[in-house]
Scaffold this motif. Structure first.
Motif, mmCIF file in Angstrom:
data_model
loop_
_atom_site.group_PDB
_atom_site.id
_atom_site.type_symbol
_atom_site.label_atom_id
_atom_site.label_comp_id
_atom_site.label_asym_id
_atom_site.label_seq_id
_atom_site.Cartn_x
_atom_site.Cartn_y
_atom_site.Cartn_z
ATOM 1 N N GLU A 317 0.818 -1.220 0.000
ATOM 2 C CA GLU A 317 0.000 0.000 0.000
ATOM 3 C C GLU A 317 0.850 1.268 0.000
ATOM 4 O O GLU A 317 0.346 2.352 -0.305
ATOM 5 C CB GLU A 317 -0.896 0.035 1.252
ATOM 6 C CG GLU A 317 -1.899 -1.094 1.362
ATOM 7 C CD GLU A 317 -2.626 -1.056 2.690
ATOM 8 O OE1 GLU A 317 -2.781 0.059 3.248
ATOM 9 O OE2 GLU A 317 -3.032 -2.116 3.187
ATOM 10 N N GLY A 318 2.110 1.147 0.363
ATOM 11 C CA GLY A 318 2.938 2.321 0.557
ATOM 12 C C GLY A 318 2.530 3.084 1.802
ATOM 13 O O GLY A 318 2.585 4.314 1.853
ATOM 14 N N LYS A 319 2.140 2.355 2.833
ATOM 15 C CA LYS A 319 1.615 2.946 4.062
ATOM 16 C C LYS A 319 2.748 3.208 5.041
ATOM 17 O O LYS A 319 3.321 2.280 5.608
ATOM 18 C CB LYS A 319 0.579 1.993 4.670
ATOM 19 C CG LYS A 319 -0.242 2.573 5.795
ATOM 20 C CD LYS A 319 -1.351 1.588 6.181
ATOM 21 C CE LYS A 319 -2.246 2.144 7.277
ATOM 22 N NZ LYS A 319 -3.352 1.203 7.611
ATOM 23 N N THR A 320 3.072 4.484 5.252
ATOM 24 C CA THR A 320 4.213 4.835 6.086
ATOM 25 C C THR A 320 3.830 5.393 7.453
ATOM 26 O O THR A 320 4.691 5.577 8.307
ATOM 27 C CB THR A 320 5.100 5.864 5.378
ATOM 28 O OG1 THR A 320 4.317 7.027 5.074
ATOM 29 C CG2 THR A 320 5.668 5.282 4.079
ATOM 30 N N VAL A 321 2.554 5.666 7.656
ATOM 31 C CA VAL A 321 2.060 6.116 8.950
ATOM 32 C C VAL A 321 0.862 5.251 9.314
ATOM 33 O O VAL A 321 -0.054 5.091 8.500
ATOM 34 C CB VAL A 321 1.647 7.603 8.921
ATOM 35 C CG1 VAL A 321 1.108 8.033 10.277
ATOM 36 C CG2 VAL A 321 2.833 8.482 8.524
ATOM 37 N N VAL A 322 0.869 4.672 10.512
ATOM 38 C CA VAL A 322 -0.192 3.738 10.900
ATOM 39 C C VAL A 322 -0.836 4.181 12.205
ATOM 40 O O VAL A 322 -0.297 5.003 12.940
ATOM 41 C CB VAL A 322 0.343 2.294 11.021
ATOM 42 C CG1 VAL A 322 0.816 1.798 9.670
ATOM 43 C CG2 VAL A 322 1.476 2.208 12.039
ATOM 44 N N GLY A 323 -2.001 3.598 12.495
ATOM 45 C CA GLY A 323 -2.770 3.957 13.672
ATOM 46 C C GLY A 323 -2.245 3.320 14.945
ATOM 47 O O GLY A 323 -1.388 2.429 14.922
ATOM 48 N N ASP A 324 -2.818 3.751 16.061
ATOM 49 C CA ASP A 324 -2.352 3.298 17.371
ATOM 50 C C ASP A 324 -2.504 1.796 17.563
ATOM 51 O O ASP A 324 -1.593 1.124 18.060
ATOM 52 C CB ASP A 324 -3.107 4.048 18.472
ATOM 53 C CG ASP A 324 -2.474 5.393 18.793
ATOM 54 O OD1 ASP A 324 -1.566 5.814 18.048
ATOM 55 O OD2 ASP A 324 -2.879 6.025 19.780
ATOM 56 N N GLU A 325 -3.657 1.242 17.215
ATOM 57 C CA GLU A 325 -3.852 -0.186 17.442
ATOM 58 C C GLU A 325 -2.932 -1.017 16.557
ATOM 59 O O GLU A 325 -2.436 -2.067 16.976
ATOM 60 C CB GLU A 325 -5.318 -0.578 17.193
ATOM 61 C CG GLU A 325 -5.605 -2.012 17.603
ATOM 62 C CD GLU A 325 -7.087 -2.363 17.593
ATOM 63 O OE1 GLU A 325 -7.406 -3.574 17.632
ATOM 64 O OE2 GLU A 325 -7.922 -1.433 17.553
ATOM 65 N N GLU A 326 -2.668 -0.538 15.343
ATOM 66 C CA GLU A 326 -1.746 -1.252 14.456
ATOM 67 C C GLU A 326 -0.335 -1.252 15.042
ATOM 68 O O GLU A 326 0.344 -2.290 15.052
ATOM 69 C CB GLU A 326 -1.745 -0.578 13.077
ATOM 70 C CG GLU A 326 -3.060 -0.707 12.326
ATOM 71 C CD GLU A 326 -3.096 0.164 11.081
ATOM 72 O OE1 GLU A 326 -3.372 -0.375 9.995
ATOM 73 O OE2 GLU A 326 -2.840 1.385 11.193
ATOM 74 N N ARG A 327 0.099 -0.113 15.533
ATOM 75 C CA ARG A 327 1.431 -0.046 16.157
ATOM 76 C C ARG A 327 1.504 -0.933 17.395
ATOM 77 O O ARG A 327 2.492 -1.621 17.635
ATOM 78 C CB ARG A 327 1.752 1.400 16.566
ATOM 79 C CG ARG A 327 2.007 2.365 15.442
ATOM 80 C CD ARG A 327 2.684 3.637 15.932
ATOM 81 N NE ARG A 327 1.918 4.399 16.890
ATOM 82 C CZ ARG A 327 2.251 4.549 18.170
ATOM 83 N NH1 ARG A 327 3.332 3.961 18.658
ATOM 84 N NH2 ARG A 327 1.507 5.283 18.991
ATOM 85 N N ALA A 328 0.433 -0.911 18.178
ATOM 86 C CA ALA A 328 0.425 -1.660 19.430
ATOM 87 C C ALA A 328 0.478 -3.164 19.195
ATOM 88 O O ALA A 328 1.107 -3.900 19.966
ATOM 89 C CB ALA A 328 -0.805 -1.288 20.243
ATOM 90 N N GLU A 329 -0.189 -3.638 18.139
ATOM 91 C CA GLU A 329 -0.124 -5.072 17.844
ATOM 92 C C GLU A 329 1.300 -5.483 17.508
ATOM 93 O O GLU A 329 1.798 -6.521 18.000
ATOM 94 C CB GLU A 329 -1.050 -5.438 16.689
ATOM 95 C CG GLU A 329 -1.004 -6.932 16.390
ATOM 96 C CD GLU A 329 -1.825 -7.352 15.185
ATOM 97 O OE1 GLU A 329 -1.797 -8.566 14.856
ATOM 98 O OE2 GLU A 329 -2.475 -6.488 14.559
ATOM 99 N N ILE A 330 1.984 -4.683 16.700
ATOM 100 C CA ILE A 330 3.359 -4.988 16.328
ATOM 101 C C ILE A 330 4.260 -5.017 17.568
ATOM 102 O O ILE A 330 5.102 -5.912 17.738
ATOM 103 C CB ILE A 330 3.871 -3.951 15.314
ATOM 104 C CG1 ILE A 330 3.180 -4.137 13.945
ATOM 105 C CG2 ILE A 330 5.375 -4.035 15.158
ATOM 106 C CD1 ILE A 330 3.618 -5.359 13.191
ATOM 107 N N TYR A 331 4.085 -4.037 18.444
ATOM 108 C CA TYR A 331 4.860 -3.977 19.693
ATOM 109 C C TYR A 331 4.611 -5.223 20.534
ATOM 110 O O TYR A 331 5.542 -5.840 21.065
ATOM 111 C CB TYR A 331 4.471 -2.706 20.448
ATOM 112 C CG TYR A 331 5.250 -2.403 21.712
ATOM 113 C CD1 TYR A 331 6.467 -3.017 22.011
ATOM 114 C CD2 TYR A 331 4.766 -1.460 22.615
ATOM 115 C CE1 TYR A 331 7.171 -2.705 23.164
ATOM 116 C CE2 TYR A 331 5.467 -1.145 23.777
ATOM 117 C CZ TYR A 331 6.660 -1.776 24.049
ATOM 118 O OH TYR A 331 7.352 -1.470 25.198
ATOM 119 N N SER A 332 3.362 -5.631 20.633
ATOM 120 C CA SER A 332 3.038 -6.799 21.459
ATOM 121 C C SER A 332 3.635 -8.076 20.880
ATOM 122 O O SER A 332 4.025 -8.984 21.630
ATOM 123 C CB SER A 332 1.517 -6.933 21.607
ATOM 124 O OG SER A 332 0.910 -7.274 20.383
#
Length: 401
Positions: A317-332
């Motif tokens: 998608e060329g998605k370089t900025v993501v939402g909070d829940e998306e970031r949080a899943e990756i962190y978890s």
């Protein structure tokens, strides 16, 4: 595992990269005990990373980058980790440390990425700067500068007023050869000792504007300063921090694979003299633990695959900025895999007992390294899980990870 199906250019390239990773791992393992004692590898490990081109894997193609697919990259990191967690740490970081310089203004990119040297960083915003003509004078001390002993440039997090509206979080670049830049020999830790992640002290080093990037370009804008970049380049098609940290769960998986292998090999040969001379491979407890660890390894592998799949979707998608829940899943995901590796290391050393507690024993060394690895802020389980759960109730994610 190496793909043994139809021979393609991709397979040949993949095999070549994994061969480089294997060489790095073998060099590191051969000096692992001495390096742990000395608090640093010899230059041979960094030289192998540099000579093998690993440092260019996350560099834009414009600067000689050889971006590989994410699965190959994480398998490179895993391959090194089977030999040495510390060497995997450096292998991963020397590659991903080329990502944030890709967001500098074009002139800064030319300086930092226009050479074949290695780059370190400490992104924590601990520095301060004073305006000096068209640039700034940087002051501060940073710890945990992984790879700094063999790096030409270091990116340092700082709070700098570049607009006149107050300080903002930036990354400033200094040369390790600058006389105002000093490496502080303070790396004396429980684990990851061989990385030589010493401190760095800066006393007024001059930072021209082109060697300064506000962090908002990395986290909020998702595009480099000054334009002049290829938006189709994979480096610019994924969110910075999530791409920057994809190698972390790969390092954990490599360590887990090695620990399982050692446990199985030693248990097969182990005779329990205090248990009537029984063979430990016939003990139900060790059998269950080996099975449990193999299942945990496959579960962790599935989590890494989920991480990669998400990044691949964002890349498409060329998605370089993501939402909070998306970031949080990756962190978890990162935190869960790190915790699983640390739990496994402790179970292995406690079950093998006295055969694995001597200084320099692979189990003893891997256990200390994995514990230190799991303590990194990007792997902290409590922070990650609370952030992920909070976002599912509409709350904010962690402010950085």
């Amino acid at each position: 595992m190496i793909n043994t199906g139809q021979v393609t250019k991709e397979n040949v390239d993949r095999n070549a990269w994994l061969a480089v990773a294997e060489k790095i791992g073998q060099i590191a393992e051969a000096e692992s005990r001495e390096a742990d004692q000395n608090g640093r590898f010899s230059p041979k490990v960094a030289e192998a990373i540099l000579e093998g081109g690993i440092n260019k894997l996350m560099r834009p193609k414009q600067y000689g980058g050889t971006f590989v697919d994410l699965r190959t990259f994480t398998d490179i990191v895993r391959t090194v980790a089977k030999h040495s967690v510390a060497a995997s740490w450096l292998t991963n970081f020397y590659a991903v440390h080329d990502i944030w310089p890709s967001y500098l203004p074009p002139k800064g990119r030319d300086v930092v990425l226009g050479h074949n040297g290695l780059i370190a960083d400490v992104v924590a915003p601990l520095g301060r700067a004073e305006k000096d003509g068209d640039g700034y004078r940087l002051f501060g001390q940073w710890n945990f500068a992984s790879g700094v002993l063999w790096s030409d440039y270091v990116g340092l997090g700082s709070m700098i007023d570049i607009t006149g509206e107050g300080p903002e979080y930036c990354i400033a670049v200094v040369s390790t050869s600058d006389p105002d830049v000093k490496i502080i020999e303070n790396w004396d830790t429980l684990g990851l000792r061989s990385t030589g992640s010493n401190g760095i002290h800066v006393d007024g080093a001059y930072i021209p504007e082109h060697l300064l990037v506000p962090a908002k370009y990395l986290f909020e804008i998702g595009k480099p300063m000054g334009g002049d970049y290829d938006p189709e380049d994979p480096v610019y098609r994924m969110p910075f921090m999530q791409l920057f940290l994809v190698g972390f769960p790969a390092t954990a998986l490599g360590a887990m694979e090695r620990l399982i292998g050692i446990f199985k090999e030693r248990t097969e040969k182990r005779i329990r003299v205090f248990n009537g001379g029984t063979q430990e491979k016939n003990a139900a407890g060790s059998q269950r633990l080996l099975a449990e660890m193999n299942i945990q390894y496959r579960a962790a592998e599935g989590l890494l695959n989920r991480y990669i799949e998400i990044l691949e979707e964002w890349q498409a998608e060329g998605k370089t900025v993501v939402g909070d829940e998306e970031r949080a899943e990756i962190y978890s995901i990162r935190a869960q895999v790190a915790r699983m590796a640390a739990d496994m290391a402790l179970k292995v050393i406690l079950t093998l007992g006295g055969t694995s507690i001597f200084k320099g024993d692979p189990v003893e060394l891997f256990t200390r390294d994995v514990i230190a690895f799991a303590s990194h802020p990007t792997n902290l389980w409590e922070d990650a899980m609370s952030a992920y759960g909070r976002t599912q109730f509409g709350g904010p994610a962690h402010p950085v990870w």
